[in-house]
Design an enzyme around this catalytic site. Structure first.
Site, short mmCIF file in Angstrom:
data_model
loop_
_atom_site.label_atom_id
_atom_site.label_comp_id
_atom_site.label_asym_id
_atom_site.label_seq_id
_atom_site.Cartn_x
_atom_site.Cartn_y
_atom_site.Cartn_z
N CYS A 39 0.83 -1.21 0.00
CA CYS A 39 0.00 0.00 0.00
C CYS A 39 0.87 1.26 0.00
O CYS A 39 1.57 1.54 0.98
CB CYS A 39 -0.92 -0.03 1.22
SG CYS A 39 -1.76 1.54 1.56
N CYS A 42 0.12 3.93 2.69
CA CYS A 42 0.50 3.44 4.02
C CYS A 42 1.95 3.81 4.34
O CYS A 42 2.31 4.02 5.50
CB CYS A 42 0.33 1.93 4.12
SG CYS A 42 -1.35 1.34 3.86
#
Length: 287
Positions: A39, A42
């Site tokens: 991600c 993230c």
């Protein structure tokens, strides 16, 4: 991205979730970060959260959940995108957000819950009478005619139509939503409500289902349908109780139907306290 584990930062999994998140939040709020190695957002949000956790020096703890390794745990929380962050306090989800916020907004989010407010709140203004679904439909249709480029009005109209009992019309508006609105939390909630309502087509009345359950406490189909009727009626808590009973007594019935129903039900409710309470009870049965 590997979590920097300190006294304020720790990894969360199914084994320590109950003790380190739910129970621990009775003493210290826990900020739960749902992330994954692949991600991109993230990778920017995670280090900022870790920095703030250390900076706050124990005012809250940061729990990191790798969703790839803990898919069931992410499912219990209804995680649909990452990063998603939830603040758990006193054993309940207090607040949360999705996406990678800039540091200034992160600080603002934390300050709402972890620092005392300055001054007394202003007295709330007198509330106007609530708008009926029919009035909302009329208002929204006029607004759409005046501003057809405002796609978000379609979602508002779909919700109003569903509240007025016009399920077919509501679904038509939902299906016409642009992609960025089709995944909006309100659209997801409404679609789940319509899906649950569809399961009642041809189903027995509420009183009949109640009699069936009383006559045979192991009539799991009656429990399931009664749960739907109560959830979509005026007693959602009672509806959730039937699926918790199914989860406890007949977890494998109809290919794990109770868990699926609970997750769908959570997505139909906008009562955060109720959802948080029943998510905790579901988690205690699963883990």
């Amino acid at each position: 991205m590997n979590a920097t584990v300190t006294s304020h930062i720790f990894d969360v999994d199914q084994n320590n979730f109950e003790a380190e998140v739910l129970q621990a939040s009775l003493d210290t709020p826990v900020l739960v970060d749902f992330w994954a190695t692949w991600c991109g957002p993230c990778k920017s949000l995670g280090p900022m959260l870790e920095k703030l956790a250390n900076e706050y020096n124990g005012a809250f703890r940061l729990g990191k959940v790798d969703v790839d390794k803990n898919q069931d745990l992410a499912g219990v929380f209804g995680i649909r995108s990452i990063p998603t962050v939830m603040l758990v306090k006193d054993g309940q989800i207090l607040d949360g957000f999705a996406g990678a916020l800039p540091e200034g907004q992160l600080r603002e989010f934390l300050s709402r819950h972890l620092q005392p407010l300055d001054g007394a709140a202003d007295e709330a203004p007198e509330q106007a009478l609530p708008e009926s679904p029919e009035q909302a439909i009329n208002r929204l249709q006029q607004a759409m005619a005046a501003e057809p480029e405002r796609a978000e009005l379609k979602l508002d109209l779909a919700i109003a139509l569903a509240q007025a009992g016009q399920a077919s019309a509501a679904e038509t508006e939902l299906n016409a939503l642009p992609a960025h609105l089709a995944t909006d939390a309100r659209a997801v909630r409404l679609r789940n409500q319509l899906d649950l309502a569809r399961s009642l087509e041809g189903a027995p009345a509420l009183e009949t289902l109640q009699h069936r359950v009383q006559a045979n406490p192991q009539d799991w189909e009656a429990h399931d349908l009664l749960g739907v009727r109560l959830l979509l009626g005026n007693d959602p808590g009672a509806g959730l109780e039937h699926w918790l009973l199914l989860l406890e007594k007949a977890r494998d019935w109809n290919e794990g139907h109770a868990k699926k129903r609970l997750l769908a039900a959570f997505n139909t409710l906008d009562d955060a306290e109720l959802v948080s309470r029943y998510r905790r009870r579901m988690a205690s049965l699963l883990f």
